[in-house]
Design a protein around this motif. Structure first.
Motif, mmCIF file in Angstrom:
data_model
loop_
_atom_site.group_PDB
_atom_site.id
_atom_site.type_symbol
_atom_site.label_atom_id
_atom_site.label_comp_id
_atom_site.label_asym_id
_atom_site.label_seq_id
_atom_site.Cartn_x
_atom_site.Cartn_y
_atom_site.Cartn_z
ATOM 1 N N ALA A 1 3.696 -7.604 15.037
ATOM 2 C CA ALA A 1 4.051 -6.991 13.758
ATOM 3 C C ALA A 1 4.039 -8.035 12.651
ATOM 4 O O ALA A 1 4.530 -9.155 12.833
ATOM 5 N N PRO B 1 -4.864 -4.127 17.453
ATOM 6 C CA PRO B 1 -4.837 -5.263 18.379
ATOM 7 C C PRO B 1 -6.198 -5.917 18.556
ATOM 8 O O PRO B 1 -7.206 -5.226 18.683
ATOM 9 N N GLU C 1 -2.293 -10.232 0.782
ATOM 10 C CA GLU C 1 -1.277 -9.319 1.307
ATOM 11 C C GLU C 1 -1.756 -8.750 2.633
ATOM 12 O O GLU C 1 -2.954 -8.771 2.934
ATOM 13 N N VAL C 2 -0.819 -8.233 3.406
ATOM 14 C CA VAL C 2 -1.176 -7.514 4.634
ATOM 15 C C VAL C 2 -1.731 -6.164 4.218
ATOM 16 O O VAL C 2 -1.080 -5.415 3.491
ATOM 17 N N TRP C 3 -2.948 -5.845 4.669
ATOM 18 C CA TRP C 3 -3.603 -4.596 4.271
ATOM 19 C C TRP C 3 -3.472 -3.531 5.350
ATOM 20 O O TRP C 3 -3.330 -2.353 5.073
ATOM 21 N N ALA C 4 -3.551 -3.964 6.606
ATOM 22 C CA ALA C 4 -3.373 -3.027 7.726
ATOM 23 C C ALA C 4 -2.940 -3.827 8.944
ATOM 24 O O ALA C 4 -3.328 -4.982 9.108
ATOM 25 N N GLU C 5 -2.114 -3.210 9.794
ATOM 26 C CA GLU C 5 -1.712 -3.858 11.039
ATOM 27 C C GLU C 5 -1.731 -2.842 12.163
ATOM 28 O O GLU C 5 -2.046 -1.677 11.952
ATOM 29 N N GLY C 6 -1.395 -3.310 13.378
ATOM 30 C CA GLY C 6 -1.486 -2.409 14.519
ATOM 31 C C GLY C 6 -2.931 -2.176 14.945
ATOM 32 O O GLY C 6 -3.296 -1.096 15.390
ATOM 33 N N ASP D 1 -7.960 5.654 4.564
ATOM 34 C CA ASP D 1 -6.889 6.034 3.651
ATOM 35 C C ASP D 1 -6.888 7.546 3.529
ATOM 36 O O ASP D 1 -7.880 8.151 3.130
ATOM 37 N N ALA E 1 -1.693 9.310 0.737
ATOM 38 C CA ALA E 1 -0.792 8.193 0.470
ATOM 39 C C ALA E 1 -0.640 7.257 1.666
ATOM 40 O O ALA E 1 0.119 6.313 1.609
ATOM 41 N N THR E 2 -1.331 7.529 2.754
ATOM 42 C CA THR E 2 -1.141 6.669 3.923
ATOM 43 C C THR E 2 -2.454 6.059 4.386
ATOM 44 O O THR E 2 -3.527 6.654 4.239
ATOM 45 N N ARG E 3 -2.325 4.877 4.922
ATOM 46 C CA ARG E 3 -3.481 4.195 5.522
ATOM 47 C C ARG E 3 -3.315 4.331 7.027
ATOM 48 O O ARG E 3 -2.301 3.934 7.584
ATOM 49 N N LYS F 1 5.834 -8.255 10.126
ATOM 50 C CA LYS F 1 7.165 -8.675 9.686
ATOM 51 C C LYS F 1 7.761 -9.760 10.580
ATOM 52 O O LYS F 1 8.739 -10.394 10.218
ATOM 53 N N LYS G 1 -4.381 -13.274 -4.860
ATOM 54 C CA LYS G 1 -3.208 -12.732 -4.187
ATOM 55 C C LYS G 1 -3.631 -12.323 -2.781
ATOM 56 O O LYS G 1 -4.726 -11.790 -2.585
#
Lengths: 405, 200
Positions: A54, A79, A72-77, A107, A110-112, A56, A70
């Motif tokens: 994760a 593997p 940023e984390v764009w997508a995770e999960g 996308d 509102a969710t990716r 975080k 800049k």
């Protein structure tokens, strides 16, 4: 990761030894080519967290980009997120090397969302998207999935483009990078079957295939393992990254960036490394002068993987047509280096002007084990000009953007 | 960066968050403890096995535990008991279980190595490169398991499986490493490793 392998040559020795009734004594794969003087080296390859981690839990606040940019984390999960490809409807496809999946990041309002779209594949590291079709290069074949963006939940079996691409069927550099050329042909590598061994005619090469005909052609020879290539938008020439051999010391040889000036050119492996360093064994009776030298030496064991010329409009004008290279990072080096995305500036004539790290912060302790918390694998220029970076160690995609000052 | 640019940067960051890049839950050790209740039947209390054929997983590196469960789930590694258990687990489950077992303390080994094997073991472990990845004390690291104090029959079966090419590993390194071992080497190493105290 450049895990060398038990090579065909080693297996031949192994078979002979068995035939003579002697105990089998093949070296462990990643140690093939290691001199006795380095016999007790504790250097070892790293492995990705195959279940993902994760964001975080990770020190993503340590990531650094130049002023005005800049990250940023764009997508995770996702593997073991490896190669990246962008569909025409905005889907980002992500591949696996050790695992067996191809994922789609979409996308929806509102969710990716991360979806697993293909499963049960054999080292599907190479993916390319062109004219509605996703092409997937597995260990031994390339398959096409037509119209996949319209049916991500049921993409079907796919149609074979070409097979027979795993000539040694041994451990080795069997995973492939895949890209669609400006000529409408699919380009892919077949890596050397070990660290430093004599390849067969199909190995240590970059090849291409017309997806409509299935006929293979050599593009570049003497390429130990290329896991990244792209075409210079100005000259249309193919450029590629290449991994040098292991166990010649901390600073030798360099991993390299190359330009293919003529189809079928030979880049030296296994005879000559980095354009000027004969191999201690295979280079004894050869000269480096007969092989194409690199456009740039990138650093020893730094493991350059995916590369892209920057064709977006978001970054400042001086970034146009620069190359971004994902450096997976070294293991065969006592002081670790890499684990970044490097920017290479190329001039109008196709010459390298300079290079410098662009996205850094994955490397925590250059003498640590592991030394890093993340490893860049591939880069992708998004439609808006942002740069996506995959990290197979954690299964995360990062987005680098630029805001005008 | 000007204040305007900083505000703009914040706005972009907010937009990205608003799009809801679905975040992934971190590894939860307590959740892992609950999920591990079924494991104790074979792997022993807190993952300290008392069966010579079943591995101890207490105090193994977290990445090793999650990787092996992954290989069972994906079918690379097969076992009549483990495969069905792993089949129903999510990546989150694997990470929780890994966090739990990695934090447990390995019990001192019940196994006593034969004196001749205890004497021969260290040189063999260097000669065949065990210490290079598993570490000088053979305690494991990252995706590489602790061997010290592992159950002897389990070690025998794994080394023989690697040598025969029937035991999966993620990168082929153990398969090729085990090619160099004779069965006599395997027996000496298994007996030696099983007697090492990982907790000291």
């Amino acid at each position: 990761m450049r895990v060398a392998a038990v090579a065909a040559a080693v297996m031949a020795v192994f078979t002979v030894a068995q035939a003579q009734g002697q105990p089998a004594a093949a070296p462990p794969s990643w140690q093939q080519g290691k001199p006795p003087a380095m016999g007790e080296s504790t250097l070892h390859p790293f492995a990705p967290n195959l279940t993902g981690r994760a964001a975080k839990e990770l020190p993503t606040d340590k990531l650094r980009v130049p002023a005005g940019f800049k990250v940023e984390v764009w997508a995770e999960g996702i593997p073991e997120a490896r190669s990246l490809a962008r569909g025409e409807k905005g889907t980002v496809f992500v591949s696996n090397r050790l695992s067996k999946n191809v994922y789609a990041v979409v996308d929806r309002g509102a969710t990716r969302e991360v979806k697993t779209v293909l499963t049960g594949l054999n080292a599907p590291n190479g993916i390319a998207f062109s004219r509605g079709t996703l092409y997937v290069a597995e260990r031994d074949k390339i398959t096409r999935y037509d119209g996949i963006e319209a049916r991500l939940d049921n993409p079907g079996e796919g149609k074979l483009v070409v097979d027979g691409l795993d000539p040694s069927q041994q451990p080795g550099h069997f995973w492939k990078y895949l890209a669609m050329g400006p000529d409408g042909k699919l380009y892919f590598n077949i890596g050397a079957p070990g660290n430093i061994v004599m390849p067969s005619y199909m190995q240590a090469s970059i090849m291409r295939v017309d997806p409509g005909k299935g006929v293979l052609e050599n593009v570049a020879l003497g390429v130990r393992n290329s896991v990244g290539f792209d075409w210079n938008p100005r000259t249309k020439e193919l450029w590629f990254t290449n991994h040098g051999r292991d166990w010649l010391g901390d600073d030798s040889p360099n991993d390299t960036l190359h330009r293919v000036a003529s189809k079928g050119a030979h880049f030296g492996y296994p005879f000559c490394h980095q354009g000027d360093t004969p191999d201690p064994e295979y280079g004894k009776h050869r000269s480096c002068s007969e092989f194409a030298p690199p456009a740039l030496k990138l650093g020893a064991h730094i493991a350059p993987l995916g590369m892209k010329f920057y064709t977006g409009k978001m970054f400042p004008p001086e970034y146009r047509n620069n190359i971004f290279i994902a450096m997976h990072g070294s293991w065969n080096r006592s002081t670790k280096q890499g684990y970044n995305v490097t920017r290479v500036v190329v001039n109008d004539k196709g010459k390298v002007v300079k290079s410098a790290p662009f996205l850094t912060g994955f490397l925590q302790n250059e003498r640590g084990d592991p030394p890093m918390w993340g490893r860049p694998v591939d880069v992708l220029v998004m439609r808006d000009g942002a740069l996506l970076v995959s990290d197979d160690y954690n299964g995360i995609l990062y987005r680098v953007s630029y805001a005008k000052r | 960066m000007s204040a305007w640019a900083a505000r703009r940067g914040a706005a972009i960051a907010f937009a990205a968050l608003a799009l809801g890049a679905a975040s992934v839950a971190g590894a939860d050790r307590e959740a892992g403890r609950r999920k591990a209740e079924v494991c104790a039947a074979c792997h022993g209390p807190a993952g300290n096995s008392v069966d010579p054929a079943v591995p101890s997983i207490a105090g193994q590196p977290a990445q090793f535990v999650s990787t092996e469960l992954f290989l069972f789930r994906e079918g690379n590694r097969k076992d009549p008991r483990m495969s069905p258990i792993a089949a129903g687990l999510s990546n989150g489950d694997l990470n929780d279980l890994a966090a739990y077992f990695a934090a447990e303390k390995p019990a001192p080994p019940k196994h006593g190595s034969a004196p001749e094997n205890a004497a021969a073991g260290p040189a063999l472990a260097r000669k065949f490169n065990c210490v290079q990845c598993h570490g000088p004390e053979l305690l494991g690291q990252q995706h590489i398991p602790r061997l010290a104090g592992q159950q002897p029959d389990y070690l025998l079966a794994q080394l023989r499986g690697f040598k025969a090419g029937t035991r999966a590993d993620i990168d082929g390194n153990m398969t090729s490493a085990a090619h160099a071992l004779s069965d006599q080497d395997i027996q000496v190493l298994a007996d030696y490793l099983a007697g090492l105290n990982a907790g000291k």
